[in-house]
Structures are given as structure tokens and as C-alpha cells.
Scaffold this motif. Sequence first.
Motif, PDB file in Angstrom:
ATOM      1  N   GLU A 130      40.008  40.179  38.079  1.00  0.00           N
ATOM      2  CA  GLU A 130      41.171  39.817  38.148  1.00  0.00           C
ATOM      3  C   GLU A 130      41.388  38.952  37.110  1.00  0.00           C
ATOM      4  OE1 GLU A 130      42.686  38.043  40.948  1.00  0.00           O
ATOM      5  OE2 GLU A 130      41.363  39.297  42.492  1.00  0.00           O
ATOM      6  N   THR A 132      41.589  41.037  34.176  1.00  0.00           N
ATOM      7  CA  THR A 132      42.283  41.989  33.795  1.00  0.00           C
ATOM      8  C   THR A 132      43.529  42.595  34.381  1.00  0.00           C
ATOM      9  OG1 THR A 132      41.107  43.870  35.102  1.00  0.00           O
ATOM     10  CG2 THR A 132      40.344  43.787  32.434  1.00  0.00           C
ATOM     11  N   LYS A 133      43.572  41.928  35.494  1.00  0.00           N
ATOM     12  CA  LYS A 133      44.820  42.588  35.720  1.00  0.00           C
ATOM     13  C   LYS A 133      46.177  41.138  36.079  1.00  0.00           C
ATOM     14  CE  LYS A 133      43.784  42.304  41.149  1.00  0.00           C
ATOM     15  NZ  LYS A 133      44.217  41.777  42.656  1.00  0.00           N
ATOM     16  N   ILE A 134      45.870  40.445  35.563  1.00  0.00           N
ATOM     17  CA  ILE A 134      46.948  39.411  35.132  1.00  0.00           C
ATOM     18  C   ILE A 134      46.775  39.540  32.726  1.00  0.00           C
ATOM     19  CG2 ILE A 134      47.417  37.138  34.255  1.00  0.00           C
ATOM     20  CD1 ILE A 134      45.402  36.206  36.283  1.00  0.00           C
ATOM     21  N   SER A 135      46.016  40.283  32.714  1.00  0.00           N
ATOM     22  CA  SER A 135      46.414  39.743  31.574  1.00  0.00           C
ATOM     23  C   SER A 135      45.189  41.790  30.717  1.00  0.00           C
ATOM     24  CB  SER A 135      45.051  39.257  30.159  1.00  0.00           C
ATOM     25  OG  SER A 135      45.671  39.316  28.749  1.00  0.00           O
ATOM     26  N   SER A 136      45.910  42.188  29.741  1.00  0.00           N
ATOM     27  CA  SER A 136      45.588  43.227  29.550  1.00  0.00           C
ATOM     28  C   SER A 136      44.481  43.452  28.522  1.00  0.00           C
ATOM     29  CB  SER A 136      46.593  45.014  29.257  1.00  0.00           C
ATOM     30  OG  SER A 136      47.582  44.667  29.933  1.00  0.00           O
TER      31      SER A 136
ATOM     32  N   PRO B  28      50.990  37.401  30.197  1.00  0.00           N
ATOM     33  CA  PRO B  28      51.424  37.680  29.709  1.00  0.00           C
ATOM     34  C   PRO B  28      51.334  40.178  30.215  1.00  0.00           C
ATOM     35  CG  PRO B  28      49.142  38.635  29.445  1.00  0.00           C
ATOM     36  CD  PRO B  28      49.857  37.189  30.041  1.00  0.00           C
ATOM     37  N   LYS B  29      51.848  39.733  31.367  1.00  0.00           N
ATOM     38  CA  LYS B  29      52.173  41.111  31.780  1.00  0.00           C
ATOM     39  C   LYS B  29      53.134  40.710  32.647  1.00  0.00           C
ATOM     40  CE  LYS B  29      48.810  43.670  32.653  1.00  0.00           C
ATOM     41  NZ  LYS B  29      47.363  44.808  33.959  1.00  0.00           N
ATOM     42  N   THR B 228      50.570  43.302  38.719  1.00  0.00           N
ATOM     43  CA  THR B 228      49.341  43.695  37.572  1.00  0.00           C
ATOM     44  C   THR B 228      49.095  45.648  37.647  1.00  0.00           C
ATOM     45  OG1 THR B 228      48.783  43.948  40.086  1.00  0.00           O
ATOM     46  CG2 THR B 228      47.724  42.355  39.547  1.00  0.00           C
TER      47      THR B 228
END
Lengths: 276, 276
Positions: A130, A132-136, B28-29, B228
Amino acid sequence: MLVEKPIGVIDSGVGGLTVVSELIRQLPKEEIIYIGDTDRCPYGPRPVEEVRKYTWEMIDYLLKHEIKMLVIACNTATAVVLEEAKERLSIPVIGVIHPGTIAALKVTQNDHVGVIGTEGTINSGAYFRELTKISSNVKVESLACPALVPLVEKGMFSGEEAKRIIEASLRPILQTPIDSLILGCTHYPLLAPVIQEIAGEGIEIISSGDETAREVSALLYFENLLFTGERPEPNYLFYTTGPIDTFEKIARDWLSIDDITVKRTDLLSVIKEKGM
Amino acid sequence: MLVEKPIGVIDSGVGGLTVVSELIRQLPKEEIIYIGDTDRCPYGPRPVEEVRKYTWEMIDYLLKHEIKMLVIACNTATAVVLEEAKERLSIPVIGVIHPGTIAALKVTQNDHVGVIGTEGTINSGAYFRELTKISSNVKVESLACPALVPLVEKGMFSGEEAKRIIEASLRPILQTPIDSLILGCTHYPLLAPVIQEIAGEGIEIISSGDETAREVSALLYFENLLFTGERPEPNYLFYTTGPIDTFEKIARDWLSIDDITVKRTDLLSVIKEKGM
């Protein structure tokens, strides 16, 4: 009217009461109906298929009562069942994982977030996924802390022994440069003061219970399902699959309210009807 | 795919950039498209019908671009238009008032909450209404602070004169026993450090910008609209009804990013088509 119906909350046991406690505080007009599967708690170490089966038994049981929203107040059950419950149910469904992740992404300044939970939750990788889905950019440290739920169930919220056990459990994650720590298990908020003391001021502790209650409020508002009328006193109804007296004692202690009704269910009515 | 479309954000001017800044940090994406009606700012002192007309002009303009969600990042416009926009639009719509109220109900320990905003927002009674809809117990102190937006627009975020003006503005509300203070105007977060210093540690400052970004995240997730996937760099596109260079300077300063595109619009294309 749907808006007058209670919010349904399910958990593997008593941990979800930390979510209920915040729901009562943040949404004092709403009614709540709760099932704790105390008899088969903890879900953390169980195989995925078993967690799925037990969780659906609770959901089906609650759906017989009319509820306007379902809160899966157990991280292990959320990791396994949330997506399919969102798909199948016509009412809004909320789990405890996403609220914690967005709170962490809000407070972290160094994009380095820690998560502690049961083996089941941590092994599912749900928090990592969850976040890393939102933020890389976010870096995630995850740690299973199997010694913590038993502490809560024994009522050992503080004291030297509790502190020693928590300190040993957290040590690996506190050696990383995280600036925020998600309590990825609804039992853990009861240990939050000790965890904060051990973690120190540089780490912000995020309780999934608090954050979930907030997300419930946001979604009820968005769906025009907030109860905004007047009623004498909201009803709180609790079911447990275990002994009533233990559950009742914990519920009264944690929720600091006297007016609750606790009933026993073996969830068998559901199981029978489904021919399971 | 809708999920790849930008989030639309509207504001009476530059204040909504505090919401954008948090959106960029917390999501951020995601891509963002923004309109600031700088030319007709501030909305605070305008009659309700004028605020309604101008706000719908911005919404109609944004709908021509495909957006997956609309954020009304202006408290005055939220108070007037949110309910009708939620009803008429097929995409999710979020205002800045509800996120601040639920954050306040989460943090307050003495059920005594303060709100500061423009005359328009305070006179609308929107915060009082939202807070008391959710909780019958909460006491609310509201105060219009018309001197604060001009400070921000002049770039006076700190210094002796700013401090003196803010101190004088806040004095009445700081004499009440509030333990939390909602910044009910998206300009105010720029003054938050000074406001916190004046209010003291006993009062928790709640920024509607931060909280709104969080609610956007919760709703995108709930509606399966979170982006995502991967993309090189998200696009940020800004429209202003005023001079481009001023807006661009402020946007670069506040958002700390270089890669933004600012264009001018007089919203006339919309007005013409509607025969207004």
C-alpha cells in the motif's frame, strides 16, 4: 433509513475495540455493532484460507443485522479479505491498513516508515504494497512482533516486564532511520505509551485505530451516511464467540462506558445455512 | 483510463496551493490541474450568489479537461457550492471544511474547538454546523480574521509586524478554553508557525490543507481511483485569471518544484457557451 443503522465492526478478538473506542469518541452519535471472534483469536499465525473463511463468517453474520458500513478492524483479516468484501458488498467497506499508510505518508519527513504487526500481516506484505503503491520514494521497514498481542491479552500494558519484552521486540526496527512507526495491529494502541517511550520523541507513532475512525467519518460524510439527527443514547451491541464475562470486562475497561450489551454467538447459524 | 487523469483543484486565488503542496507530498504519483481565480480574489467578502457563479465557472472550465476528482480548495467556495457540486457531478467532490472538522474532533480532548476564517466562511456557519452535526457535545468558538489573507498575499509570513497583526486578530479566540484551532482558510497555513507561537503549545493547530490532502487519498483509494502505476514525472498544470508571472513565482516558492506550467484563462469560453 440506512443513515440510522449502526456501523458494523469485526475483529479476530478484542483488538478492534481500540477502533470502536475512537469511533465512539470521534462519532459520538453513531451506533455500533461488533463481533470479536475471541474463540479463534489470534488470526495472525493462521493460514490465509482459514482467515478468509472465519472473516466471511463474521461478515455474513453482521449483514443479517442491517449495517450501513463495514469496518474490518483486524489487520490480518483486512490483508486477506478487504478487496473481495469491497467488491461483493453494496455498503462501504473499510479496512485498517490504508488509513495507517496515508497517515504515515502525511507525517513522515524523511520518507522512511516503519511497520510492526503480527506475522500474518507482515508476511502478507500489505503495508509495504500500500505504501509503495502511493509513493515510489518511500522506504519501508517491516517487523513482525509476535510477543505483543499476548501481552495485551494478559492485560500487561505497562510495567518492567512489558517494557523489556517490547524493547527486545522493537530493537531491530529502531536501529533503522525511520521517523514514523505504524502500529499495524489493533491490539498495539494499548501499548502505545510504552512503545513511544522506547522509540523516543524522534519517531511518530501512528495508531491504525485512530486513523481508521477518521476514515470512517470521511466516508460516511462522502456517502451522505452520517447520522446527524438526535437520539437519546446510541446503542452499542457486542458479540463474542468466546466467554461473555471476559469480553465484557475488557470492553467496559477500554471503552470507559457502562451501557453496552454483550452477547455470545458461535456464528453457527451462518455456517449451517451456507451448508459449510 | 479515469485512474490516469489528474485531480482537479479550484480556489479563489493562490491559497489552494497549500492543498496542492500537500497533495504533491502525500500523493507523489498523481497529476494535478489547478485554477486560481486570482483576478476576482478574495471571495470571502463577496455575496453568496457571486461566489456561487464564479465557483461554477471554474468547475465548468475544469470539467472540459478530464479530471477524476474535484477538490474545492477554498473554504468560502466550499461553504456555498460543495453540496450542489456533489449532487451534480459524477466524479467525487471534496471540500476543505469537513476534513478540518474531523481532524479537530480527533485531536480535541476537552471538546472545545476554535475556528478562524474569512468573514464569508465564518458567517456561513459551515464549520459550526459540520462540527455539531457530528458531535452534540462539542463547543465551537468562531472568529473572522479579515486581516490575515492580505498578509499572506503580501508575502508577510513572519516578522514583527505580521506577528503584531496576527496577535491582535487571534486575541478574542485565545481567551477561550479551546485546545484545538482549525485554520479555516487555505491561506493561513503559510502563517502557521507564527500562529502556533502565539497560540502556545496547549493548542493544536489544524491545517485544512494537510487534512484535505489526506481525505483525497482516502477517497481515491475507496473509489479505486488511486494511480498506482509508473510514469516519468507527473504533470502539474496551473491556470490563473490574473497575471501569470506573479502566480508562477508564488507557485514555485510554495511548492518548491520547478517543473510547472502556468497559463492564463479568463474563464470566458465557459461564460460564453452558457450564454451568461
